[in-house]
Motif scaffolding. Structure first.
Motif, PDB file in Angstrom:
ATOM      1  N   LYS A 118       0.866  -1.180   0.000  1.00  0.00           N
ATOM      2  CA  LYS A 118       0.000   0.000   0.000  1.00  0.00           C
ATOM      3  C   LYS A 118       0.899   1.226   0.000  1.00  0.00           C
ATOM      4  O   LYS A 118       1.723   1.409   0.896  1.00  0.00           O
ATOM      5  CB  LYS A 118      -0.915   0.040   1.219  1.00  0.00           C
ATOM      6  CG  LYS A 118      -1.900   1.212   1.165  1.00  0.00           C
ATOM      7  CD  LYS A 118      -2.727   1.333   2.423  1.00  0.00           C
ATOM      8  CE  LYS A 118      -3.678   0.171   2.522  1.00  0.00           C
ATOM      9  NZ  LYS A 118      -4.572   0.303   3.691  1.00  0.00           N
ATOM     10  N   VAL A 141      -3.881  -3.313  -7.927  1.00  0.00           N
ATOM     11  CA  VAL A 141      -5.085  -4.093  -7.631  1.00  0.00           C
ATOM     12  C   VAL A 141      -6.136  -3.278  -6.894  1.00  0.00           C
ATOM     13  O   VAL A 141      -7.278  -3.720  -6.754  1.00  0.00           O
ATOM     14  CB  VAL A 141      -4.747  -5.383  -6.835  1.00  0.00           C
ATOM     15  CG1 VAL A 141      -3.953  -6.339  -7.706  1.00  0.00           C
ATOM     16  CG2 VAL A 141      -4.015  -5.079  -5.557  1.00  0.00           C
ATOM     17  N   ASP A 142      -5.758  -2.070  -6.440  1.00  0.00           N
ATOM     18  CA  ASP A 142      -6.725  -1.166  -5.813  1.00  0.00           C
ATOM     19  C   ASP A 142      -6.177   0.251  -5.922  1.00  0.00           C
ATOM     20  O   ASP A 142      -4.968   0.461  -5.824  1.00  0.00           O
ATOM     21  CB  ASP A 142      -6.950  -1.525  -4.345  1.00  0.00           C
ATOM     22  CG  ASP A 142      -8.043  -0.676  -3.712  1.00  0.00           C
ATOM     23  OD1 ASP A 142      -9.165  -0.644  -4.267  1.00  0.00           O
ATOM     24  OD2 ASP A 142      -7.763  -0.028  -2.695  1.00  0.00           O
ATOM     25  N   SER A 143      -7.093   1.198  -6.110  1.00  0.00           N
ATOM     26  CA  SER A 143      -6.666   2.589  -6.224  1.00  0.00           C
ATOM     27  C   SER A 143      -7.720   3.503  -5.620  1.00  0.00           C
ATOM     28  O   SER A 143      -8.917   3.294  -5.819  1.00  0.00           O
ATOM     29  CB  SER A 143      -6.460   2.939  -7.702  1.00  0.00           C
ATOM     30  OG  SER A 143      -6.088   4.281  -7.834  1.00  0.00           O
ATOM     31  N   THR A 144      -7.252   4.471  -4.862  1.00  0.00           N
ATOM     32  CA  THR A 144      -8.112   5.548  -4.365  1.00  0.00           C
ATOM     33  C   THR A 144      -7.430   6.855  -4.757  1.00  0.00           C
ATOM     34  O   THR A 144      -6.355   6.850  -5.354  1.00  0.00           O
ATOM     35  CB  THR A 144      -8.283   5.484  -2.831  1.00  0.00           C
ATOM     36  OG1 THR A 144      -7.029   5.783  -2.210  1.00  0.00           O
ATOM     37  CG2 THR A 144      -8.796   4.126  -2.375  1.00  0.00           C
ATOM     38  N   PHE A 148      -2.490   3.611  -3.589  1.00  0.00           N
ATOM     39  CA  PHE A 148      -2.533   2.449  -4.476  1.00  0.00           C
ATOM     40  C   PHE A 148      -2.221   1.216  -3.656  1.00  0.00           C
ATOM     41  O   PHE A 148      -1.482   1.281  -2.675  1.00  0.00           O
ATOM     42  CB  PHE A 148      -1.432   2.518  -5.557  1.00  0.00           C
ATOM     43  CG  PHE A 148      -1.637   3.561  -6.590  1.00  0.00           C
ATOM     44  CD1 PHE A 148      -2.601   3.417  -7.572  1.00  0.00           C
ATOM     45  CD2 PHE A 148      -0.830   4.689  -6.611  1.00  0.00           C
ATOM     46  CE1 PHE A 148      -2.766   4.377  -8.547  1.00  0.00           C
ATOM     47  CE2 PHE A 148      -0.990   5.649  -7.576  1.00  0.00           C
ATOM     48  CZ  PHE A 148      -1.963   5.502  -8.552  1.00  0.00           C
ATOM     49  N   VAL A 149      -2.729   0.060  -4.117  1.00  0.00           N
ATOM     50  CA  VAL A 149      -2.264  -1.222  -3.611  1.00  0.00           C
ATOM     51  C   VAL A 149      -1.693  -1.956  -4.822  1.00  0.00           C
ATOM     52  O   VAL A 149      -2.374  -2.160  -5.823  1.00  0.00           O
ATOM     53  CB  VAL A 149      -3.388  -2.049  -2.957  1.00  0.00           C
ATOM     54  CG1 VAL A 149      -2.881  -3.433  -2.576  1.00  0.00           C
ATOM     55  CG2 VAL A 149      -3.938  -1.328  -1.734  1.00  0.00           C
ATOM     56  N   GLU A 151       0.354  -5.342  -6.382  1.00  0.00           N
ATOM     57  CA  GLU A 151       0.612  -6.770  -6.212  1.00  0.00           C
ATOM     58  C   GLU A 151       1.859  -7.093  -7.025  1.00  0.00           C
ATOM     59  O   GLU A 151       1.944  -6.750  -8.200  1.00  0.00           O
ATOM     60  CB  GLU A 151      -0.572  -7.568  -6.747  1.00  0.00           C
ATOM     61  CG  GLU A 151      -0.345  -9.061  -6.824  1.00  0.00           C
ATOM     62  CD  GLU A 151      -1.455  -9.739  -7.603  1.00  0.00           C
ATOM     63  OE1 GLU A 151      -2.254 -10.450  -6.967  1.00  0.00           O
ATOM     64  OE2 GLU A 151      -1.523  -9.554  -8.832  1.00  0.00           O
TER      65      GLU A 151
END
Length: 190
Positions: A118, A141-144, A148-149, A151
């Motif tokens: 993260k 694999v995730d974003s706000t 970011f996250v 992998e």
């Protein structure tokens, strides 16, 4: 009385200073342990390490044979060659252990690890984090708007290098799976 035959580098002041034939260098080894898949087996294996003061640097466990009720424990540990031999012998004495393989000495292996990172940042830090992730072939694999996250899969050294580069860019949290390893070639442990 005959004099002691001392090896080069040994002191003549005490027998405790004699060098062993095993060498004193600390080595890292990857062990694959095939065990019965039943309650308490992992506790016995980990208890062996903690009870003798051995360190576990990485530990992964998963069932590999549903019908045979077997699991594979992959352990990365370090110690002198004599300590590694002791670990292997003591693991082999546990009743629920079927096989102990030292992948480090048995030949070439493939080792991989999965990690999630993260990273929080804004502006240029976000752009640089995405650029570095692309170079390391890490996936978002995730974003706000704030983070970011990522992998990433690779050798432990690759994961460490990625973490070192992400720290100044706002690394917040890391989750790592531990090493999964297989011997190269057609031979199988099971």
């Amino acid at each position: 009385m005959s004099p002691l035959k001392l090896k080069k580098g040994a002191s003549s002041h005490s027998a405790y200073d004699l060098k062993s034939g095993y060498g004193d260098g600390i080595e890292q080894h990857t062990l694959a342990v095939i065990v019965e898949n039943e309650p308490g087996v992992l506790a016995r294996v980990v208890g062996l390490f903690s009870g003798r003061g051995y360190n576990i640097e990485s530990l992964t466990v998963a069932e590999i044979d549903h019908t045979g009720h077997r699991s594979r424990i992959t352990i990365v540990t370090s110690g002198t060659p004599q300590i590694i031999e002791q670990i292997k012998l003591q693991l082999g004495r546990i009743v629920t252990v079927h096989q102990v393989h030292d992948l480090t000495v048995e030949g070439p292996t493939v080792e991989r690890e999965l990690a999630l990172f993260k990273v929080a940042g804004q502006g240029d830090s976000r752009i640089e984090a995405i650029r570095l992730a692309d170079i390391f072939r890490a996936n978002v694999v995730d974003s706000t708007l704030e983070s970011f996250v990522f992998e990433i899969t690779g050798t432990p050294e690759k994961i460490d290098a990625f973490a070192d580069l992400m720290r100044p860019l706002g690394l917040q949290e890391v989750a790592r799976t531990g090493v999964a390893a297989l011997a190269r070639g057609a031979d199988s442990l099971v």
